[in-house]
Design an enzyme around this catalytic site. Sequence first.
Site, PDB file in Angstrom:
ATOM      1  N   HIS A 117      -0.604  27.156 -34.614  1.00  0.00           N
ATOM      2  CA  HIS A 117      -0.887  27.428 -36.351  1.00  0.00           C
ATOM      3  C   HIS A 117      -0.244  27.872 -36.924  1.00  0.00           C
ATOM      4  O   HIS A 117      -0.896  28.912 -37.601  1.00  0.00           O
ATOM      5  CB  HIS A 117      -2.701  28.140 -35.569  1.00  0.00           C
ATOM      6  CG  HIS A 117      -3.171  27.306 -34.902  1.00  0.00           C
ATOM      7  ND1 HIS A 117      -3.777  26.238 -34.612  1.00  0.00           N
ATOM      8  CD2 HIS A 117      -4.311  27.655 -33.952  1.00  0.00           C
ATOM      9  CE1 HIS A 117      -4.257  25.769 -34.031  1.00  0.00           C
ATOM     10  NE2 HIS A 117      -5.232  26.779 -33.545  1.00  0.00           N
ATOM     11  N   HIS A 188     -10.489  25.270 -38.967  1.00  0.00           N
ATOM     12  CA  HIS A 188     -11.248  25.441 -37.362  1.00  0.00           C
ATOM     13  C   HIS A 188     -12.062  26.205 -37.699  1.00  0.00           C
ATOM     14  O   HIS A 188     -12.350  27.236 -36.763  1.00  0.00           O
ATOM     15  CB  HIS A 188      -9.387  26.832 -37.910  1.00  0.00           C
ATOM     16  CG  HIS A 188      -9.578  26.772 -35.661  1.00  0.00           C
ATOM     17  ND1 HIS A 188     -10.414  27.054 -34.312  1.00  0.00           N
ATOM     18  CD2 HIS A 188      -7.995  26.927 -35.054  1.00  0.00           C
ATOM     19  CE1 HIS A 188      -9.668  27.137 -34.127  1.00  0.00           C
ATOM     20  NE2 HIS A 188      -8.907  26.957 -33.875  1.00  0.00           N
ATOM     21  N   GLU A 323     -10.827  19.750 -34.585  1.00  0.00           N
ATOM     22  CA  GLU A 323      -9.616  19.696 -35.065  1.00  0.00           C
ATOM     23  C   GLU A 323      -9.804  18.788 -35.096  1.00  0.00           C
ATOM     24  O   GLU A 323      -8.465  17.877 -34.120  1.00  0.00           O
ATOM     25  CB  GLU A 323      -9.238  21.564 -34.260  1.00  0.00           C
ATOM     26  CG  GLU A 323      -9.708  21.934 -34.674  1.00  0.00           C
ATOM     27  CD  GLU A 323      -8.892  23.402 -33.318  1.00  0.00           C
ATOM     28  OE1 GLU A 323      -7.456  23.081 -33.827  1.00  0.00           O
ATOM     29  OE2 GLU A 323      -9.454  23.754 -32.365  1.00  0.00           O
TER      30      GLU A 323
HETATM   31  C1  BGC Z   1      -5.872  25.901 -29.506  1.00  0.00           C
HETATM   32  C2  BGC Z   1      -6.403  26.923 -28.793  1.00  0.00           C
HETATM   33  C3  BGC Z   1      -6.225  28.492 -29.327  1.00  0.00           C
HETATM   34  C4  BGC Z   1      -7.708  28.484 -30.375  1.00  0.00           C
HETATM   35  C5  BGC Z   1      -7.877  29.572 -31.150  1.00  0.00           C
HETATM   36  C6  BGC Z   1      -7.238  25.705 -30.731  1.00  0.00           C
HETATM   37  O1  BGC Z   1      -6.644  24.843 -31.301  1.00  0.00           O
HETATM   38  O2  BGC Z   1      -5.567  24.570 -29.778  1.00  0.00           O
HETATM   39  O3  BGC Z   1      -5.034  26.755 -27.657  1.00  0.00           O
HETATM   40  O4  BGC Z   1      -6.674  29.445 -28.411  1.00  0.00           O
HETATM   41  O5  BGC Z   1      -7.120  27.292 -31.666  1.00  0.00           O
HETATM   42  O6  BGC Z   1      -5.945  30.055 -31.579  1.00  0.00           O
END
Ligand code: BGC
Length: 357
Positions: A117, A188, A323
């Site tokens: 991210h 998210h 997402e």
């Molecule tokens: C990921 C997860 C992660 C979450 C929070 C999601 O997009 O795929 O593995 O734990 O985001 O960071």
Amino acid sequence: MDKRWAALAVISTMHAGTKLVSGDFGKTREGALVRIYTLTNNSVEATITNYGGRVVSLKSGGTDVVLGFDSLEGYLNDNPYFGALVGRYANRIGHAQFTLNGVLYKVPKNDGDNSLHGGLRGFDKRVWTPRELPDGGLELTYLSKDGEEGYPGNCKVTVIYHLTDAGELKIEYAASTDKGTVINLTNHAYFNLKGSGDILGHMLTLTADHFTPVDRGLIPTGVLKPVAGTPFDFRKPTAIGARIEHNDEQLKLGKGYDHNWVLNKKGSELSIAARLEEPSSGRVMEVWTTEPGIQFYTGNFLDGSIKGKGGKVYGRRSALCLETQHFPDSPNKPRFPSVVLRPGMDFKSTTIYKFVR
Ligand code: BGC
């Protein structure tokens, strides 16, 4: 009427019923002023802050269907991207590196050996420049400088939020760069259409015949696997909890669902990706996107250690994320749809969360 004016008239009536009010949300630890905006249209209300472009609350018929915090403080503290605008690269980049134009770029390792991210301080932790649009929309812009979190190119990003008269939260992303880079933007939000409890009884449909299986670090292997005959088949409405504990290698690696589904589509047309229904409230939300993939994550890593709005404890699987995105680790997977943005190109992407009922 001139055709162009007719088109404009149609666009402005799409959000004719939106009211936008704003206020102060507090200050970051560095002293930057942060604002909060409430968009209201009929029975849908969205509250969004320019700190990380986060959707703080999203109400349908008065029920808040997203996790988050009552104050800015909650967002400044460590949290798993609640409501956040994620970038420069949403989801994972394997071994936290990629090669572009023959140059090796290293980005921060913040998830084992991988980068997640956007790195240590991604777009979710930046103060965006806000602008209230005359049609009731909210525009946020951010200039991500060359080298920020290891990514090449000065990348200018604009995100516009609208509530439409059709009960939709519409998010439009645009970006440009002055040097070749990679980009993958998403939101998210953690949804719970009941507003409390777990999400195992929510019925989900995903418009996808394939998904991208992962390795131990949740990096796609590169294979597109048919969902048929697996717990990943959501082509018909299925309770999320129906197969989540099945003895399946991929479910074990994700500790539940935490995978990218390959949407059935030809190009970048706006198409329906997901439909989520919560039987006890009858609430239904659709997700539409121009993106080729969607990460369906069942909040497997929520562990009750975070207290959110009204002091509510956010336990395992108390919410889910949908997402919209390009596939994880695309910078290292030449066969996946490209995430490369070059100077002179316009990056554009749209995602809609639509409350049908
Ligand atoms: C990921 C997860 C992660 C979450 C929070 C999601 O997009 O795929 O593995 O734990 O985001 O960071």
